[in-house]
Enzyme design. Structure first.
Site, short mmCIF file in Angstrom:
data_model
loop_
_atom_site.label_atom_id
_atom_site.label_comp_id
_atom_site.label_asym_id
_atom_site.label_seq_id
_atom_site.Cartn_x
_atom_site.Cartn_y
_atom_site.Cartn_z
N LYS A 459 0.87 -1.18 0.00
CA LYS A 459 0.00 0.00 0.00
C LYS A 459 0.91 1.22 0.00
O LYS A 459 1.66 1.43 0.95
CB LYS A 459 -0.89 -0.04 1.25
CG LYS A 459 -1.79 1.17 1.42
CD LYS A 459 -2.69 0.97 2.64
CE LYS A 459 -3.52 2.18 2.98
NZ LYS A 459 -4.20 2.02 4.29
N ASP A 461 1.26 5.00 0.24
CA ASP A 461 0.48 6.12 0.78
C ASP A 461 1.17 7.46 0.47
O ASP A 461 2.36 7.51 0.16
CB ASP A 461 0.35 5.93 2.30
CG ASP A 461 -0.90 6.57 2.88
OD1 ASP A 461 -1.56 7.36 2.18
OD2 ASP A 461 -1.22 6.28 4.05
N ASP A 531 -10.56 7.34 3.25
CA ASP A 531 -10.35 6.99 4.66
C ASP A 531 -11.68 6.89 5.38
O ASP A 531 -11.72 6.48 6.55
CB ASP A 531 -9.49 8.06 5.34
CG ASP A 531 -8.01 7.75 5.20
OD1 ASP A 531 -7.67 6.63 4.76
OD2 ASP A 531 -7.19 8.62 5.52
C1 DGJ Z 1 -3.67 7.35 5.50
C2 DGJ Z 1 -4.32 6.15 4.89
O1 DGJ Z 1 -5.38 6.53 4.07
C3 DGJ Z 1 -4.78 5.21 6.00
O2 DGJ Z 1 -5.47 4.12 5.44
C4 DGJ Z 1 -3.58 4.77 6.77
O3 DGJ Z 1 -2.75 4.00 5.95
C5 DGJ Z 1 -2.85 5.97 7.32
N1 DGJ Z 1 -2.54 6.92 6.30
C6 DGJ Z 1 -1.57 5.55 7.99
O4 DGJ Z 1 -0.82 6.61 8.39
#
Ligand code: DGJ
Length: 715
Positions: A459, A461, A531
């Site tokens: 993932k 980010d 989120d």
């Molecule tokens: C933002 C992401 O969208 C969340 O799912 C998670 O991974 C957090 N960051 C972690 O810091």
């Protein structure tokens, strides 16, 4: 569809885009040419029917009689900004050439697509501009991009270099676009065009939560199933602009590309500049038709690699279960439950590296935190693998925390402007990906982790937007290139990583859906949609996202209640149905579930496995919109391409007293075929399900959902 270009005194004029025309007819007299018009100058003195102000154009220029927004603007060395592009030559290529350094849709063979390259030249500066158009055998789509080549003798600067511009002959349209904010991304906006401009844009350095790089023009009576729609989607992850401008003659110019705001690109003799690609889709089968074209085109000819056509694994992610507070045993406990419930992949989210107990440190230090993982990350991954689950990992490689070893060693490796404050967001700064050495360092550190730990999912980010955009590497004349160079650098790094680790399934994320765009999907075939995991909020988010983006790209997870973003209590069944309408997973502490809840999770996981192909690769039909009326009902269905199978989801937000007798009309089924509806235990013809629909039961509860599985009866 047909798309017609005509040369008018050497200017490439846009004649028509829409429903397919009979090729035998005479098409040369479509353009209406009248001698007019006060205040619209005539660049060809002997032909007063021509003013660029009234001529519909393929790539409008600035300063020579068109007062609408130009598609490009060049500044020459002498400071002047006037250029005039005229036809030089053209060629037609079988298939689709790649775009240098940029993501783009592709053709797998010469038969699938043809590309027209229209070469224009500004005689005075010697600059060549190549307009590229790809049309596809199987899709009502044109992919457009532009290449500037400085074939002159002096340097020039690009002040504006959009990817596509289309002049529509009238203004009877509405615009539709996807706007929002963190945790409420891609909400649908629809409004009538008026004289003047409708503009959406990002100035944040990424495509953004706030606006998505997409705009559609549609007739006022267009709905999900009927009516004309023209979609414009930009394959780009940085600052963009999309605009619909209605002019004094009630014609409409739509344009899309890199945002000219804070952008300038120096092009020395011999150098070239490639714009990102705009993918334009025509549908006369309403918004549903447009979305289905984007879905299939992006799913099969934008996404790439080993995972493109593979079933996406059902995952559990520990973020909302533990946040930063975990250790190896806690993770193993969650993974153990997951394995028993049939989940396929465990994802270790933020907090496994450096000394990261909160979001204020360690980004850039991509080595395991031995306080939390005393036996190492590899040991944890093995323990997860031993349970029969794949192991996935979170990273945020574009960032650096001021409190990190990386920042202490290389304080000039972040975007910054000398002598100015370095504004932090979430206590972090952005690494300067315009610099090759920074990208190289990140490639090496991530490669080391991916080589030493059996990771099959990552993932990726990205949790802030750009401020003080500047690079210590470039001179003053190139500072306005940095935001775009960053995106080019990001694309280069992601390209290198996905090539080096083809077995890894990458999912992009930016605080949820802050960079849900086609550019990212070229490298990473799925995105964390938002989120916000509340099932009611998700209806609008997923409905809006589905306008353009394929279901297989949309991460959707069941989370705990009360929901962590809005505090709402909804049933596990409804949360499951919403998440199953996407790329399914869980984001909660499975060890905290009651035995009854575990049983339900087990059922959800096993039924998603049965319908996964249908949902991830089927055709989406949106039946009821959360944006219409009170927004109390949402429904959508997924139909297999051969129309033998479908799954329908219906959601009701609030219960009503004395509620109306309701039916849900289906779509996408074969009217001639008899279908069995599992919940009703009965079979009906496709035409009856389409025109009369399924009877809906009254409900006495808030936040309910129903799922119907439908199968063609074999006679
Ligand atoms: C933002 C992401 O969208 C969340 O799912 C998670 O991974 C957090 N960051 C972690 O810091």
């Amino acid at each position: 569809m047909s798309y017609i270009i005509q040369l008018v005194q050497g200017y490439p004029a846009h004649i028509y885009w829409g429903k397919r025309l009979n090729r035998q007819g005479n098409l040369s007299d479509i353009l209406v040419r009248v001698e007019r018009c006060s205040f619209s100058p005539n660049p060809v003195p002997e032909d007063k029917t021509i003013s660029l102000d009234t001529l519909p154009q393929e790539y409008p220029q600035y300063g020579t009689s068109d007062f609408r927004h130009p598609a490009y603007q060049l500044q020459l060395e002498d400071g002047t900004r006037i250029t005039e592009l005229l036809y030089q030559t053209h060629r037609i290529i079988e298939g689709k050439p790649e775009l240098e350094g940029l993501p783009a849709v592709y053709a797998e063979s010469g038969q699938e697509a043809q590309t027209l390259e229209l070469e224009l030249v500004d005689a005075h500066s010697g600059v060549t501009v190549i307009l590229s158009y790809t049309v596809f055998e199987a899709f009502n789509a044109v992919a457009r991009s532009v290449r500037f080549v400085n074939t002159g003798k002096q340097p020039v600067s690009l002040l504006r270099a959009l990817s596509a511009s289309v002049d529509f002959p009238d203004d009877q349209y509405e615009s539709l676009y996807l706007s929002g904010a963190w945790a409420k991304e891609r909400h649908i906006q629809r409004r009538a065009l008026r004289p003047g401009s409708t503009v959406i844009e990002s100035r944040r350095g990424s495509s953004s939560h706030q606006q998505n790089p997409f705009m559609a023009l549609l007739r006022p009576d267009t709905n999900e199933e009927r009516g004309e729609v023209y979609g414009f989607s930009l394959v780009y992850s940085g600052n963009f602009v999309a605009e619909a401008e209605v002019d004094q003659f009630a014609t409409t110019r739509v344009s899309i590309g890199i945002n000219p705001f804070d952008f300038k690109w120096l092009l020395s003799p011999g150098e070239s500049f490639q714009t990102p690609e705009a993918v334009m889709v025509y549908s006369d089968e309403g918004l549903g038709g447009m979305s289905r074209t984007y879905h299939k085109l992006y799913r099969t000819r934008l996404c790439r690699g080993f995972h493109r056509d593979k079933d996406r694994p059902i995952l559990v992610n520990n973020w909302e279960a533990t946040y930063f507070d975990f250790n190896a045993d806690k993770i193993e406990d969650i993974a153990t439950e997951a394995a028993q419930l049939g989940i396929e992949l465990f994802v270790l989210d933020d907090g496994w590296f450096g000394k990261r107990d909160s979001d204020n440190s360690s980004l850039g230090d991509w080595y395991e935190d031995s306080r939390k993982l005393p036996n190492g990350l590899n040991d944890l991954a093995q323990r997860v693998n031993n349970l029969g689950l794949q192991f996935g990992l979170w990273v945020e490689p574009e960032m650096v925390s001021p409190d990190s070893d990386l920042y202490r060693s290389h304080p000039d490796w972040c975007l910054h402007v000398p002598g100015r404050r370095r504004t932090t967001a979430r206590d972090q700064l952005i690494l300067d990906y315009s610099r090759a050495e920074v990208r190289e360092y990140i490639f090496e550190s991530l490669s080391q982790v991916f080589h030493s730990v059996p990771v099959t999912y990552v993932k990726w980010d990205m949790n802030r937007n750009m401020t003080e955009i500047g690079s210590a590497f470039y001179g003053p004349e190139r500072q306005m290139e940095v935001a775009h160079r960053y995106i080019l650098g990001l694309y280069e790094l992601m390209g290198k990583l996905v090539d080096a680790f083809p077995h890894i399934l990458f999912e992009s994320c930016s605080g949820g859906g802050g960079r849900f765009d086609p550019g990212m999907l070229f490298y990473m075939p799925q995105t964390w949609t938002s989120d916000d995991t509340d099932s009611v909020e998700r209806l609008k988010i997923q409905y809006g996202t589905s306008m353009v983006y394929p279901i297989s790209s949309m991460g959707a997870h069941v989370s705990a209640v009360p929901n962590h973003q809005v505090g709402r209590m909804t049933s596990l069944a409804t949360r499951g149905d919403v998440a199953m309408s996407g790329n399914f997973g869980y984001e909660l502490d499975l060890t905290q579930l009651t035995p009854e809840e575990k049983e339900l999770v087990k059922q959800q996981v096993s039924s998603y496995k049965e319908v996964r192909q249908l949902i991830q690769n089927g055709e989406l039909y949106r039946l009821k919109s959360p944006y219409e009326g009170t927004g109390n009902e949402t429904a959508w269905m997924f139909v297999s391409e051969d129309q033998t199978e479908a799954v329908v989801y219906y959601f009701r937000v609030l219960a009503e007293p004395n509620e109306p007798l309701r039916r849900l009309k289906l779509s996408g089924l074969n009217p001639e075929v008899e279908y069995h509806v599992d919940k009703l235990g009965a079979s009906f013809n496709g035409d009856r399900l389409t025109h009369i629909g399924l009877p809906l039961k009254p409900v006495q509860e808030d936040f309910v959902s129903e799922c119907y599985r439908i199968k063609a009866v074999k006679n």
